[in-house]
Design an enzyme around this catalytic site. Structure first.
Site, PDB file in Angstrom:
ATOM      1  N   ALA A 191      -6.473  34.877   7.557  1.00 63.43           N
ATOM      2  CA  ALA A 191      -6.425  36.257   8.037  1.00 63.43           C
ATOM      3  C   ALA A 191      -7.774  36.947   8.158  1.00 63.43           C
ATOM      4  O   ALA A 191      -7.946  37.801   9.025  1.00 63.43           O
ATOM      5  CB  ALA A 191      -5.511  37.080   7.132  1.00 63.43           C
TER       6      ALA A 191
ATOM      7  N   GLY B 178      -9.552  40.312   9.476  1.00 65.84           N
ATOM      8  CA  GLY B 178      -8.399  41.194   9.434  1.00 65.84           C
ATOM      9  C   GLY B 178      -8.038  41.944  10.701  1.00 65.84           C
ATOM     10  O   GLY B 178      -7.070  42.703  10.700  1.00 65.84           O
TER      11      GLY B 178
ATOM     12  N   LYS C 223      -6.754  40.830  13.535  1.00 65.01           N
ATOM     13  CA  LYS C 223      -5.426  40.399  14.006  1.00 65.01           C
ATOM     14  C   LYS C 223      -4.339  40.816  13.018  1.00 65.01           C
ATOM     15  O   LYS C 223      -3.234  41.188  13.418  1.00 65.01           O
ATOM     16  CB  LYS C 223      -5.408  38.884  14.215  1.00 65.01           C
ATOM     17  CG  LYS C 223      -6.380  38.366  15.255  1.00 65.01           C
ATOM     18  CD  LYS C 223      -6.259  36.853  15.402  1.00 65.01           C
ATOM     19  CE  LYS C 223      -7.326  36.287  16.321  1.00 65.01           C
ATOM     20  NZ  LYS C 223      -8.703  36.421  15.742  1.00 65.01           N
TER      21      LYS C 223
ATOM     22  N   ASP D 126      -4.587  31.220  12.999  1.00 67.34           N
ATOM     23  CA  ASP D 126      -5.875  31.369  13.695  1.00 67.34           C
ATOM     24  C   ASP D 126      -6.908  30.620  12.847  1.00 67.34           C
ATOM     25  O   ASP D 126      -7.595  31.197  12.028  1.00 67.34           O
ATOM     26  CB  ASP D 126      -6.227  32.850  13.832  1.00 67.34           C
ATOM     27  CG  ASP D 126      -7.489  33.078  14.648  1.00 67.34           C
ATOM     28  OD1 ASP D 126      -7.570  32.558  15.768  1.00 67.34           O
ATOM     29  OD2 ASP D 126      -8.392  33.770  14.155  1.00 67.34           O
TER      30      ASP D 126
ATOM     31  N   CYS E 172     -11.119  29.951  18.499  1.00 66.14           N
ATOM     32  CA  CYS E 172     -12.134  30.467  19.414  1.00 66.14           C
ATOM     33  C   CYS E 172     -13.036  29.316  19.859  1.00 66.14           C
ATOM     34  O   CYS E 172     -14.237  29.483  20.053  1.00 66.14           O
ATOM     35  CB  CYS E 172     -12.946  31.590  18.776  1.00 66.14           C
ATOM     36  SG  CYS E 172     -13.598  31.205  17.145  1.00 66.14           S
TER      37      CYS E 172
END
Length: 902
Positions: A177, A180, A182, A308, A361
């Site tokens: 996370a 933060g 997202k 992610d 990414c």
């Protein structure tokens, strides 16, 4: 506070902290980073991710500076009024600005983001910051960012949460996370429509109880209609019943995450600190099934999971210039196994019918499509896990389809098209990195490239879990470093020709099979690898026998990391529960060894059948250890979460003082200390968060944050005054349920402006007459905390939207409990003014000092000090107690609710 020297004077770096002042070093000239990398460009040019005519455009875009982008945060009813100010006040100003003879391009909304709540601006940052015509716009951005109404976030980073299809009431996990941005989106979605639902419930309650009804804004009225049509989450008086669990493996980053998302004031948030590849199963309270059979082992499954994952980040080359010099083909190869394990674990913890969004990414297919394919294969194939086609979602987002074929560049720069080409000398490559043998619709994945919409590079895959899964163990061919099996090694050793010493011969044979390898530099290991190598706290040095047992566990775990049952609501045999299976546990874990960590394995002899927790130590020693560790970034323990009984005396004082409506839940208040008593602060959480925290106490799940700070104990100036003031964090949660006795209403902008500009205006005497429409009300209201409701009205001096603010009625004055930054932000937002703040308490402090000096002089001359003007003394604070209140309030980030400021 001094700069650079830990808050001490003389600590500037160029001074060395101590000794005589030295000359400030000359600042080196800025050098533009070199944005070329031969292998980086070679690999992507031959990969076929774009047409030949796009190559120059792609690389040109990747070398350009990334545009500014930001997002309006909070609920829809809160965010749209701030967005309206941007559109109506600042956009016209910017459109008239010229820079270097060219008209500046004003900020534009991102076309695919809902309700135009995300914007981007191509004007360079240094121009916005330093060019005078941008001053007012820059001040708006800074003030609203400090107030938490705007979040600076990269455009592509906003995509994954929007594809998760989150509804209010869902349970959501964000596995990786930090920092933060997202997670903040996920929280907003879980609370979607909540403000409107609560306003509807409160409006009905106020009408039934004949209380004062607050008018709501147009946006809220529209949302109320939408929630009624869609039959939203009404089960808990309109409050969201969902939950967001945000996790990060790094303890410091987990706390950075808390700081980032704390401004959203969500009681439906849990933050944990675990390795995502081995994320523990979270136990739920036992309950009954539909067939009335008791269920003892129930574990939380998530409706949505965001993975992610950590990646090489070559899609961030526009904002991170180091990518150009640091890019190596081995970066992606080394991260592949960790990424697969995270995605597999995400799928295991998702409900059947739930959704997992995997994102990076990175533009490298080894980290993108290869990871998706490998995870699906381990979870049972496309019959179990389905790749969703999202081409119709987010219209306006320009994207490219995922890749079905690709090749891999190894660490030496050699390019391989298939696994068959590298089988003889695979090095770090494994078969799963290449395109899968079984056909998968990988073209349903989403690829975003820098030249398509002037963004960074990004990859997203949306997966739907069709049914429960039992993940396959990692096969030898899929491991990053295949190892020789014990049986084959023994056979080869025995078959080795004997020359001389039998022992020396066997050692030589072992070296031939598995040559000794130097351990990798710890600095080059991934975070997950480092964590898995560390030893859990509170463990004593182990005997050789225990090392042998742990080696057996490690051998077992190399092929079976996580035990997952098909049906989580049925009781499982001892050791077969739906939780991670690993030994030793992750660092900092509190291990409940009453449950074996690996089914069928012997347990370490030296481990007692008790729960190992920080609470086994004396409280004083535990606190001392924590104080010694916290500044070094090491985690020893987190303060426990202790829930208060609904009839606790301190809570009863709060219920009575604030006249809380009975519909507000009273079983969700907690404190964070080992004694379980409300000493300084009281927190509030959702019901599901409460159930999770109480059920998983001392099970090894590392919770580092939950709940919003609702009440803070405050020193008061009169007996029988409630000492518990409502904290700004908890005000949005509780304000609608507070009775009229503690409510002050305001309708005029001019009245609020006076309260924002002047701190601690006097109420006693004739001071209340200067407070306008609220004067009589605040004069007569009892001392303590109250709520200022800013009501919507019509007319030039009226407010267009409703809001609430915390107010403190002191013995002689009144004060909005807002930090100076928030006051300035509101003045700029509502009045488009930057006004210096006035502190009325300073003048009263001066009068107190004068009176004190006068007392001393009169005493020496025989004059009775009691004959001095008592009004001057009445304005003074209550000495040491108020100084403590000042420190307490300042630590909470709020304006002090007393009549002095230090």
């Amino acid at each position: 506070m001094g700069r650079g020297g830990g808050g001490k004077r003389g600590g500037d770096r160029w001074r060395g902290g101590k000794g005589p002042r030295t000359q400030r070093p000359q600042r080196a000239d800025y050098e533009e980073p070199v944005k070329t990398n031969a292998r980086f460009e070679e690999y992507y040019n031959q990969l076929g991710i774009f047409e030949d005519v796009e190559k120059e455009e792609f690389w040109t875009a990747l070398r350009r500076e990334l545009p500014n982008s930001f997002r309006f945060t909070g609920s829809k009813g809160h965010a749209i009024p701030v967005q309206k100010i941007l559109k109506e006040r600042y956009i016209p100003e910017i459109e008239s600005i010229e820079y270097n003879g060219v008209t500046v391009e004003a900020p534009t909304p991102i076309p695919w983001f809902p309700h135009q709540l995300a914007w981007q601006m191509t004007t360079p940052k240094h121009v916005v910051r330093k060019f005078a015509p941008f001053k007012s716009f820059q001040q708006f951005l800074v003030s609203e960012t400090c107030a938490g109404n705007i979040s600076r976030q990269e455009i592509v980073s906003m995509i994954p949460p929007l594809l998760m299809d989150i509804k209010s009431g869902m349970v959501v996990l964000d596995l990786c996370a930090a920092p933060g941005s997202k997670t903040a989106q996920l929280i907003e979605m879980v609370h979607g429509g909540e403000e409107a639902r609560i306003r509807k419930v409160i409006r009905d309650t106020e009408q039934n109880d004949q209380r004062g009804v607050s008018p709501v804004g147009e946006v809220i009225n529209e949302q109320i209609e939408e929630e009624e049509k869609e039959q939203g989450d009404w089960s808990d008086q309109g409050r969201s019943t969902g939950l967001v669990v945000a996790n990060d493996a790094d303890y410091k980053r987990a706390h950075m995450l808390i700081h980032q998302i704390k401004r959203l004031n969500s009681p439906n948030l849990l933050v944990t600190n675990h390795d995502a590849t081995m994320y523990p199963s979270i136990k739920l309270p036992s309950g009954d099934r539909s067939d009335k059979k008791s269920v003892q082992n129930r574990y939380l499954k998530f409706d949505r999971v965001l993975a992610d994952v950590p990646c090489s980040g070559d899609g961030t080359a526009r904002k991170n210039a180091n990518v150009w010099k640091d890019w190596l083909p081995g970066n992606a190869i080394g991260l592949f196994p960790t990424q697969v394990r995270i995605l597999v674990r995400a799928l295991q913890m998702t409900k059947a019918g739930g959704r997992v969004v995997y994102s990076t990414c990175s533009m490298n297919p080894v980290e993108d499509e290869a990871v998706v394919a490998a995870a699906i294969e381990r979870c049972g194939g496309p019959a179990k896990v389905h790749i969703l086609d999202c081409k119709d979602q987010l219209p306006g987002l320009v994207r490219k389809p995922g890749l079905n074929t690709w090749n891999i560049m190894d660490r030496l720069g050699s390019i391989y098209d298939s696994w068959a080409q590298v089988q003889e000398d695979p090095g770090k490559l494994v078969e799963g990195m290449f395109p899968p043998k079984e056909s998968l619709p990988l073209d349903r994945c989403i690829r975003v490239y820098p030249h398509l919409q002037d963004t960074g590079g990004f990859f997203i895959a949306v997966l739907e879990k069709k049914t429960e899964i039992r993940a396959k163990p990692e096969s030898e061919s899929q491991r990053i470093e295949p190892k020789t099996s014990i049986v084959s090694a023994v056979d080869k050793i025995n078959a080795h020709p004997t020359n001389g010493s039998l022992i020396a011969t066997k050692i030589d044979a072992l070296d031939d099979i598995a040559p000794p390898q130097a351990s990798e530099n710890a600095e080059n290991l991934t975070a997950a690898a480092r964590q898995n190598q560390e030893i859990a706290p509170n463990r004593e040095p182990v005997s050789p026998r225990k090392h042998e047992l742990e080696d057996q566990a490690d051998t077992y775990m190399s092929t079976k990391r996580i035990k997952v049952r098909d049906e989580v609501d049925e009781a499982a045999p001892r050791g077969g529960e739906d939780r991670e299976v690993h030994w030793p546990p992750p660092p900092g874990a509190q291990l409940d060894v009453s449950r074996p960590e690996a089914a069928g394995l012997p347990e370490p002899e030296s481990v007692e059948k008790t729960t190992v927790t920080a609470s086994n130590k004396p409280l004083e020693q535990t606190a001392a250890d924590y104080r010694g560790k916290r500044n070094t970034g090491q985690q020893l323990f987190e303060e426990p979460f202790k829930y208060l009984a609904t009839d606790h005396p301190e809570l009863q004082i709060i219920y009575d003082f604030y006249d809380l409506i009975t519909q507000f839940p009273r079983d969700r208040f907690m404190v964070r200390n080992a004694t379980g008593n409300p000493v300084k602060s009281i927190y509030y959480t959702s019901a599901l968060a409460r159930d999770i925290l109480t059920t998983n106490e001392a099970t090894g799940v590392k919770f580092v944050h939950c709940g919003v700070k609702m009440f803070v104990k405050q020193d008061v100036q009169r007996e029988n005054t409630c000492r518990w003031r409502i904290q700004t964090d908890g005000l949005p949660v509780i304000e609608a349920w507070v009775g009229e006795e503690r409510v002050v209403r305001i309708w005029k902008k001019s009245t609020l402006k006076g309260l924002l500009v002047e701190m601690f205006p006097k109420v006693t005497g004739d001071g209340w007459k200067e407070l306008g429409e609220i004067g009589e009300r605040v004069r007569d209201i009892d001392l303590g905390c109250c709520i200022l409701r800013v009501e919507k009205g019509t007319g030039e001096d009226a407010f267009s939207e409703r809001s609430v603010l915390p107010l403190w009625r002191s013995l002689h004055s009144l004060n909005l409990m807002l930090p100076k930054e928030d006051r300035k932000a509101m003045l700029l937002r509502l009045y488009n003014e930057i006004v210096p703040l006035q502190d009325s308490s300073k003048a009263r402090l001066e009068r107190k000092r004068d009176a004190t000096n006068g007392n001393a002089q009169n005493a020496s001359s025989g004059v009775d000090g009691e004959k001095l003007d008592s009004a001057k003394m009445d304005d003074a604070p209550d000495g040491g107690n108020d100084l403590q209140a000042i420190r307490d309030a300042t630590s909470d980030g709020e304006m002090i609710p007393v009549e002095a400021e230090v």
